[in-house]
Each structure stands twice: as structure tokens, then as C-alpha cells.
Design an enzyme around this catalytic site. Structure first.
Site, PDB file in Angstrom:
ATOM      1  N   GLY A  62      36.549  46.018  10.702  1.00  0.00           N
ATOM      2  CA  GLY A  62      36.288  45.566   9.344  1.00  0.00           C
ATOM      3  C   GLY A  62      37.318  46.112   8.379  1.00  0.00           C
ATOM      4  N   SER A  63      37.603  45.364   7.309  1.00  0.00           N
ATOM      5  CA  SER A  63      38.482  45.883   6.263  1.00  0.00           C
ATOM      6  C   SER A  63      37.698  46.854   5.384  1.00  0.00           C
ATOM      7  CB  SER A  63      39.041  44.725   5.436  1.00  0.00           C
ATOM      8  OG  SER A  63      39.911  43.950   6.237  1.00  0.00           O
ATOM      9  N   GLY A  64      38.410  47.528   4.487  1.00  0.00           N
ATOM     10  CA  GLY A  64      37.762  48.500   3.614  1.00  0.00           C
ATOM     11  C   GLY A  64      38.007  49.933   4.054  1.00  0.00           C
ATOM     12  N   HIS A  65      38.714  50.098   5.197  1.00  0.00           N
ATOM     13  CA  HIS A  65      39.028  51.441   5.694  1.00  0.00           C
ATOM     14  C   HIS A  65      40.514  51.756   5.538  1.00  0.00           C
ATOM     15  CE1 HIS A  65      35.035  51.340   7.344  1.00  0.00           C
ATOM     16  NE2 HIS A  65      35.322  50.364   8.182  1.00  0.00           N
ATOM     17  N   LYS A  72      37.053  51.032  17.506  1.00  0.00           N
ATOM     18  CA  LYS A  72      36.045  51.979  17.035  1.00  0.00           C
ATOM     19  C   LYS A  72      34.679  51.506  17.547  1.00  0.00           C
ATOM     20  CE  LYS A  72      36.912  51.634  12.531  1.00  0.00           C
ATOM     21  NZ  LYS A  72      37.790  50.430  12.639  1.00  0.00           N
ATOM     22  N   ASP A 116      32.311  45.139  16.764  1.00  0.00           N
ATOM     23  CA  ASP A 116      33.703  45.287  17.206  1.00  0.00           C
ATOM     24  C   ASP A 116      33.782  45.287  18.731  1.00  0.00           C
ATOM     25  OD1 ASP A 116      34.673  45.487  14.596  1.00  0.00           O
ATOM     26  OD2 ASP A 116      34.484  47.657  14.540  1.00  0.00           O
ATOM     27  N   HIS A 131      30.788  53.284   6.778  1.00  0.00           N
ATOM     28  CA  HIS A 131      30.283  52.102   6.074  1.00  0.00           C
ATOM     29  C   HIS A 131      29.099  52.491   5.203  1.00  0.00           C
ATOM     30  CE1 HIS A 131      31.822  50.961  10.091  1.00  0.00           C
ATOM     31  NE2 HIS A 131      32.459  50.030   9.413  1.00  0.00           N
TER      32      HIS A 131
END
Lengths: 340, 340
Positions: free
Chosen positions: A53-56, A104, A109, A221
Site C-alpha cells: 500500500g502507498s502511504g509508507h 511485508k 499483500d 496502518h
């Protein structure tokens, strides 16, 4: 919600476009499906692909380049990339020595990378071999909101760096996987949140936390950790994280000697000032030293973030000569660079 | 106030201690008076010293090392360093070619660096020559809470990088000062705050801002900018910043050609995710291109922060061959590193 965004549906593509323009010497961006690759395709090496996921950010696109990843597959914010993204990235970067996926450990994922890996042998004229390293360094909890088993967090950066170095030497797929698994097994992380993060599409904080509380063991998250606690001094918070890490490494029989050498990563979640991260480092260093652990490699900054969360994580990786050599070797990516 | 701190009086020393431990290959820390120097004292070069209030990390200690600063003098949070700190740092690092002070234009910093410069000829057995570059890249306002004239903000990093490169060649004091003044004159910045920052000793936000407002032209201590506005889309916010920068460079007759080449720095103030900074970059790049400005060098990240402020600044530096050469040359510091 106040964020530097336009339409919520455009956040990811606009941000990826900015990233690939700012680092056009290093990366190329493919849209629909979304993935990023090295500008110069590498030859004669295992191709390393990560994603999630994006945001990391800077995870994972910030680690594309010499000595680290060949490609990254960004999903929407806190959402797994789809198998077609992963498959397309694999076909784009494979270089005859197979693909290593570094994933991860989150259920979505894991499932989507597995599906891509299953499709991979049939996706090309000649079959492409692959293997997967699952990262699971977060010792806070076993099983979590999005996870069966331990979560993969900031230790993933260390895995990507070391395996990236080995892959540049022309090592084969099994050797790369073995090193990734070893680094992961020798790594433990523990995170603390002072605030929630806000996912753009949700428009409100992921969880509620008062002005006098912290979340010990939070996930990247905003998943629940071990406990909600009253806010305390940094030394007390850091001490609990260090003890959790030491206990985990001892319980897993990874930490057995009375003295050893380690890499200490103090990772900001996105909204914590560098000044505080270095203060955390100062305390963690002393506490690990008291446990006979000599910190010979360090990294302090925002390396695996959770959007705008105030908080930080502590990661310890027990070094050996092989890991040290691959950590120290040259790397040239947007977010980690040394030796060239 | 939730921060990773212990006693408020100890924040600075604990953070500096962590920084110097994490980067013990690069820097040495002196306490009482507080200053940091390169681990290996440089010889036969102009010694570059910067400093200012803490809370803007990685500015300035993060820029100590080969190709940038010789020393940094951190004051308390948002408080100028004292003349004795600056003088002690100067005596520690001078290397027979004089001292260049790089000072952000705030009244307290200017006064204290001036006092140190006046004491310097008498502080050593042989007199030490010095000169000063004042940075003043913030085009938001003329005069401000702590400033007579324009404020020095993120453009300071570009000045330090370029002058640092020139100093390594053995160039003399006047040449280093001339390059610093030139880079500063060709640079303009504009910042936007979405939230305030909180100074630890104050314990509450520096200013009030609602969930629907932004501060256009904010300073890096939370000083007022041009106006308080309703929150808008990123493209509109970025457009106003870009227009302010273009207008400033044209008004000062720095931007005269129809086409030119520039460095674009998108700087986070400390609590804004990298994802948003790259989105800002994406828009700013397009807008500058529309003005005939070709962006050939880029930097995106937290380089001049304001503690835990959510917000960002846009900095444009008009390049020429000399500035490009010195920007590209090798640098090895905690926060900027390339080419070695």
C-alpha cells in the site's frame, strides 16, 4: 482533513508522477498498471521487486536503484497492489536470474504477490522463476487487523538493502532469498503512535487517541498494538520498546551471546520531528549498550512511514559479517544513498 | 503536548547527543558551549560555520561534513546561538583561510554572529579573518516577527551546499562569500502552513489555525505570512506559491530571460508526508515549466523544518554553470550525501 491534495482519486498518480519526475535519473514510472522500475534495467542479476500500500513513503519506490530494488508496485493508500501490477513489473525487470519478491506480511499483500508468482511461469515466452521473502519484524503482536502472523514494518528496509547488495554480485535466487530470510529473522521492531494517521479517502483519523495517551506497539496502518497507555517521558517509552525487542530476540533464540553487534534504526512515522528521533536514538543506544549490544550501524529518519502519524519505531538488526558487508556496500536510490 | 522528550531543559542536549552518536563517523559534539564540528578537521580551506535556533533539523548539524559545513552552532529551540558558542566553534575549526559564517536573516542570529565576528580577531594568537553571508530567500514578507528584511529559510541549504563545494577547492574567503551571496540572490522561497508547531518549552501551539484554514507565506518559526486563507486544493496553493516566487525573481530583476534552468526544492516543515511533498513537486514542476523555467535539479524532503508543523515550502534557485557545478559536486553529510 487538511492535506496537500487535489481530487482524492488522483492523489496516488500525482504523487507517483512527482516522484518519478524528481528522480528521473533513477526511476521510470509505468501507469495502468502502476509500477516503477530502475531507469537503467539491470542485467545478469536476480530482479528484486517489492510493493504494498502507498502511504509508507519512501517505502518502496524510494528504494529503487543500484544496490536495492529493481521495481516497486504501489497500491492505493494502505491497499495492496493487484496481481496484474506485480506481474507487469516482473515481466518488465526480469533479467534471466529470476525474481525475488520482498513482501511485508499483510494478508492482502501476501495473497496478491502469491497470485502474481503463480501466474509468472506462464506469463512470458520462457518461464520466469521466483521466490518470496516475507518480512515480519514487528514484535508487538502476533496476528493483527490485516495480518496473520507478525507484521512487516521498518525492518523491511534493511532486508531490501542487504538483499539488493547481494543481488548486484550476481548471486542466485536461492542465495538472495536465504539472505533476506536471515536478515528478517535477526530483526525486531516496535512502534509507538502519539497520534493517528488520516487516510485521504477516509477523511478522518483511522483511530481515536486522546491528548494524554499513546498506542504502544502500533502498526504502520494505525493497527492496534499491545496496549493504550498514558503518555510518559521518552526514556520510559523507549525502554519499553527496547525490552520488547530484546525479549523477542531472546525468545526466538536469535540473541544468545552476551555481547553482539547490531544496526539500530530509529524510524519516524511521518509527523515526528528529527529532533525527537535523535533523542529516541540517544536513549535506545544507551539501553541496548546496557544489554551488551554494540550499535555499530545506525539509521535515523523517516524510512517507513504511516502518512501523517506522529510516532516512531525502533528496529534492531543483529549483524554478522555478511549482513554488515551488504549493509555497507554502495547504494544509489532516492531515499538511501552512499558509496556512489 | 505529546512529544518524545524527557525534561524540557534536556531536550537539546539529548537530541544533539543522539545525533552525534548516530553520526560519529562524521561529527564531534562539544557541550558548554554547544557546537558540532567535522570529525576530521579540514585543512587549507575557508571554514564554513552556520547555526541558529534548533527545531529546524536537519538544518544545520545535518549539513556538517565534506563539501558542506565545518561546524554548526545550535541554539535552544527557535532561539539564536550565543556569541560564545559561535566564537568557540570558529576557534575550533579555523584552518588559516578564514571563517565564513552563513546566517539566516533573523535579528537575534545576525546580532550574535556579528558579535562573534567582532571578537574573532582578538580571540586567537593570530587574528582570524571572517565574512558573513546572510540568507534571505523567503519572498513572503519583508520584515517579520523576528526579522528586519527578508527571512532566511530553506534556500539556506542550497547556499551551504554550493559554498561548501567551493571551499573544498581551496578558494579564498571573498570568493566563498561572493558565491554565497550570488546563490542567495538567485533563490526565492514561499511556505505554507496547515498547522502550527509546538515549541516544547511553550507547551502549546505557537499560533491558532482552524481545520479549514492555511497560512500562506508562513515563516519557519510559525511567523505570520501574507494572509490567512480558506483551505484549498493543492494545485491552487502551489500556484500561488509559484506566482509569488516568479514575481519576486522578476521584481528583483533576477529572472530576466524567457527560458532558464533552475533547482526546485520542495521542503517539508516536519509533519507533512513525503507523498504530499511529491504531489506538490508534480504541480510546481508543471507551473514553472509553463513560465519557461526548466527544472534540471531537484530535492524533495524535510530539509529545513519547523518542529512538528504540517506544511511545506517551495524554493527555486536559478542555476548557472558555476552553481550547477557546486550543487553536483560530492557531499558527505548526515542529511545530504552523494558522489562519495
Amino acid at each position: 482533513m487538511k492535506k496537500f491534495i487535489n481530487k482524492i482519486d488522483d492523489v496516488l498518480v500525482e504523487s507517483l508522477s512527482g516522484f518519478s519526475s524528481a528522480h528521473s535519473d533513477l526511476v521510470s514510472l509505468n501507469l495502468e498498471p502502476n509500477f516503477l522500475t530502475r531507469k537503467q534495467k539491470a542485467a545478469n542479476k536476480v530482479a528484486l521487486i517489492s510493493g504494498g500500500g502507498s502511504g509508507h513513503e519512501p517505502l518502496h519506490a524510494g528504494y529503487i536503484g543500484y544496490g536495492m530494488l529493481d521495481a516497486a508496485c504501489p497500491g492505493h493508500v494502505f491497499t495492496s497492489p493487484t496481481p496484474d501490477q506485480i506481474l507487469a513489473a516482473a515481466i518488465a525487470v526480469h533479467a534471466d536470474k529470476g525474481i525475488l519478491f520482498i513482501v511485508k506480511n499483510y494478508a492482502g499483500d501476501v495473497m496478491n504477490f502469491e497470485m502474481a508468482a503463480e501466474m509468472l511461469p506462464f506469463a512470458n515466452e520462457l518461464p520466469i522463476e521466483s521466490a518470496t521473502v516475507l518480512t515480519s519484524d514487528d514484535c508487538a503482536v502476533v496476528n493483527s487487523t490485516y495480518t496473520t502472523g507478525r507484521r512487516g514494518v521498518a525492518g523491511t528496509v534493511i532486508v531490501e538493502k542487504c538483499v539488493g547488495s547481494l543481488a548486484e554480485t550476481g548471486a542466485d535466487l536461492q542465495a538472495c532469498k536465504a539472505l533476506g530470510d536471515k536478515v528478517n529473522s535477526r530483526t525486531a521492531s516496535m512502534g509507538v503512535a502519539l497520534t493517528s494517521c488520516t487516510v485521504p479517502a477516509a477523511g478522518r483519523p483511522t483511530f481515536d487517541i486522546s491528548d494524554t495517551e499513546l498506542e504502544m506497539g502500533v502498526g504502520i496502518h494505525g493497527e492496534p498494538g499491545r496496549r493504550r497507555e498514558a503518555m510518559r517521558e521518552a526514556d520510559a517509552i523507549v525502554s519499553d520498546c527496547v525490552e520488547a525487542i530484546i525479549t523477542d530476540l531472546k525468545t526466538r533464540a536469535i540473541l544468545t551471546a552476551n555481547t553482539c553487534e547490531a544496526l539500530l534504526l530509529i524510524n519516524g512515522f511521518g509527523a515526528t520531528p528529527l529532533m525527537e528521533l535523535y533523542l529516541i536514538y540517544n536513549t535506545a543506544l544507551k539501553l541496548f549498550n546496557q544489554h551488551g549490544i554494540q550499535i555499530s550501524r545506525s539509521l535515523v529518519g523517516n524510512y517507513t512511514t504511516a502518512l501523517d502519524m506522529a510516532g516512531a519505531s525502533i528496529t534492531l538488526c543483529l549483524l554478522d559479517d555478511e549482513i554488515k558487508q551488504h549493509w555497507d556496500s554502495p547504494v544509489h536510490t532516492a531515499a538511501l544513498r552512499w558509496g556512489r
